[in-house]
Motif scaffolding. Structure first.
Motif, PDB file in Angstrom:
ATOM      1  N   ASP A  35       3.539 -10.827  33.628  1.00  0.00           N
ATOM      2  CA  ASP A  35       2.691 -10.982  32.452  1.00  0.00           C
ATOM      3  C   ASP A  35       3.033 -11.051  31.108  1.00  0.00           C
ATOM      4  N   ILE A  91       9.197 -20.009  34.874  1.00  0.00           N
ATOM      5  CA  ILE A  91       8.266 -19.405  33.698  1.00  0.00           C
ATOM      6  C   ILE A  91       7.007 -20.494  33.541  1.00  0.00           C
ATOM      7  N   LYS A  92       5.988 -20.516  33.389  1.00  0.00           N
ATOM      8  CA  LYS A  92       4.300 -21.041  33.459  1.00  0.00           C
ATOM      9  C   LYS A  92       3.663 -20.800  32.497  1.00  0.00           C
ATOM     10  N   TYR A  93       3.416 -21.857  31.643  1.00  0.00           N
ATOM     11  CA  TYR A  93       1.977 -21.175  30.695  1.00  0.00           C
ATOM     12  C   TYR A  93       1.140 -22.308  30.132  1.00  0.00           C
ATOM     13  N   LYS A  94       0.265 -22.164  29.238  1.00  0.00           N
ATOM     14  CA  LYS A  94      -0.570 -23.163  28.983  1.00  0.00           C
ATOM     15  C   LYS A  94      -0.399 -22.784  27.528  1.00  0.00           C
ATOM     16  N   THR A 135      -0.493 -26.994  33.050  1.00  0.00           N
ATOM     17  CA  THR A 135      -0.024 -26.284  32.752  1.00  0.00           C
ATOM     18  C   THR A 135       1.299 -26.948  33.083  1.00  0.00           C
ATOM     19  N   SER A 137       5.175 -26.287  32.937  1.00  0.00           N
ATOM     20  CA  SER A 137       5.915 -25.181  33.885  1.00  0.00           C
ATOM     21  C   SER A 137       7.809 -25.122  33.932  1.00  0.00           C
ATOM     22  N   LEU A 156       9.309 -19.433  22.203  1.00  0.00           N
ATOM     23  CA  LEU A 156       8.109 -19.593  22.642  1.00  0.00           C
ATOM     24  C   LEU A 156       8.321 -20.718  21.255  1.00  0.00           C
ATOM     25  N   VAL A 162       0.302 -20.889  22.468  1.00  0.00           N
ATOM     26  CA  VAL A 162       0.337 -20.035  23.355  1.00  0.00           C
ATOM     27  C   VAL A 162      -1.322 -19.575  24.243  1.00  0.00           C
ATOM     28  N   GLY A 164      -1.651 -18.034  27.272  1.00  0.00           N
ATOM     29  CA  GLY A 164      -1.257 -17.473  28.615  1.00  0.00           C
ATOM     30  C   GLY A 164      -0.027 -17.553  28.991  1.00  0.00           C
ATOM     31  N   MET A 165       1.043 -16.259  28.986  1.00  0.00           N
ATOM     32  CA  MET A 165       2.824 -17.322  30.228  1.00  0.00           C
ATOM     33  C   MET A 165       2.756 -16.080  31.200  1.00  0.00           C
ATOM     34  N   GLN A 166       3.256 -16.857  32.375  1.00  0.00           N
ATOM     35  CA  GLN A 166       4.349 -16.055  32.945  1.00  0.00           C
ATOM     36  C   GLN A 166       5.462 -15.887  33.182  1.00  0.00           C
TER      37      GLN A 166
END
Length: 369
Positions: A35, A91-94, A135, A137, A156, A162, A164-166
């Protein structure tokens, strides 16, 4: 019974099967996910903020105008550094906000950018495949047959908030987040161009280019349409120790409510605020870089000339008063031409390179004295 498949349908079927095969292979791999909201981030002063990716600390929300606060939630210039042996990084994020603008692609507005430190100790761009939806990616394939630990820097988004990002790598590898305060940063107060418009991807924004060229950390306080040299922002900036302060706000003074006279007054005020706490820190006054159509539409050329005249007047006055740590970056030194603009206002990637090169030449001269 013989089934006849048209050539076009055959190729469509083949592509679909290959995609399914690749997806299945990816899903069969065990990944460990991190996270990124919880890790150390470069390019921001406070690590403990309501949105972990925002540039300003939470206390600034009541101090600045709503437009500025909203833009400060866009993590322009914020980076994450890590090391891994992985040959694949996902990398996945919203995000909140638009994915793209009419004059700026999704990869620049809401995209991310990954760089690898190569054998020459230089940051090298890593190509990724990406998908933009609810999402977003990015998938990065790397050749790491040597199995050596490699260092990466993740930029970024420039213009999206952003939420949330994983980051995921195979469980056999894992990642080590880098955390180092490093040297004093250059603090840049500017406009949409400072924030990153209209770079095709974050790594091509001139501020990020300058950071890689110099190896000096950058704090990006560019606010699209809102770089007004405002007291509440200056009050915050002068509380930070800096290697240099860059005032690059003139493009936002080309409006009836501001103009050359107000630019002159605010430049004088800005230096007074900085000098009250940092009497010897270098300060750079930056000219308006111009408009793409200034040669064929004289009102815009005259507007730029008036603003730059005010910039030079403030610089020369303060220099005459004995401030020997003031510097001027002129329109001619930046050197943008019509081909260097996307929309006549914001630079292309080529224009961003000219910006970065001009700043690099000047700060090299300043820091090598």
């Amino acid at each position: 019974m013989v089934v006849r498949i048209r050539k076009r349908n055959f190729f469509n079927l083949l592509i679909a099967l290959l995609f399914l095969s690749a997806t299945s292979a990816q899903e069969s791999t065990d990944y460990i996910w991190y996270d990124l909201a919880k890790v150390y981030k470069y390019g921001k002063v406070s690590q403990n903020t309501q949105n972990p990716f925002q540039r300003f600390p939470d206390t600034m929300q009541k101090a600045v105008r709503p437009e500025v606060w909203s833009l400060s939630l866009n993590p322009a210039g914020v980076t994450i550094k890590f090391k891994t042996q992985a040959d694949q990084i996902i990398i996945k994020y919203k995000v909140k906000g638009k994915l793209a603008f009419p004059h700026m692609p999704a990869t620049g507005v809401s995209g991310i950018d990954l760089y690898l430190k190569n054998k020459m100790d230089k940051w090298q761009w890593v190509k990724g495949t990406y998908h933009f939806s609810d999402t977003i990616s990015y998938n990065y394939q790397l050749d790491n047959s040597s199995g050596k630990l490699k260092e990466f820097m993740l930029y970024l988004p420039l213009y999206a908030t952003v939420e949330g990002m994983q980051i995921g790598v195979s469980q056999s590898n894992g990642i080590n987040i880098q955390k180092s305060e490093g040297s004093l940063p250059m603090i840049i107060y500017g406009t949409s161009i400072t924030q990153g418009a209209c770079a095709s991807r974050p790594g091509n924004a001139w501020t990020n280019k300058l950071g890689r060229k110099t190896g000096i950390p950058i704090l990006n306080f560019g606010f699209s349409g809102n770089g007004w040299l405002e007291p509440e922002i200056l009050e915050y900036l002068v509380q930070q120790q800096a290697r240099a302060y860059i005032l690059d706000c003139l493009a936002n003074f080309d409006r009836p409510s501001l103009g050359p006279d107000e630019a002159y007054k605010r430049l004088i005020y800005s230096v007074a605020k900085i000098r009250a706490i940092h009497p010897n820190t270098p300060i750079i006054f930056t000219d308006h870089a111009g408009y793409g159509d200034a040669d064929i539409y004289s009102p815009r050329k005259h507007a730029v000339d008036r603003l730059n005249k005010a910039n030079h007047k403030a610089y020369e006055l303060l220099l005459a008063k004995g401030d020997q740590n003031l510097y001027l970056l002129t329109q001619q030194q930046i050197g943008l031409q019509s081909r260097d603009f996307v929309d006549g206002l914001h630079p292309t990637d080529g224009g961003m390179e000219k910006y970065a090169a001009a700043y690099f030449n000047l700060v090299s001269e300043i820091f090598n004295k």
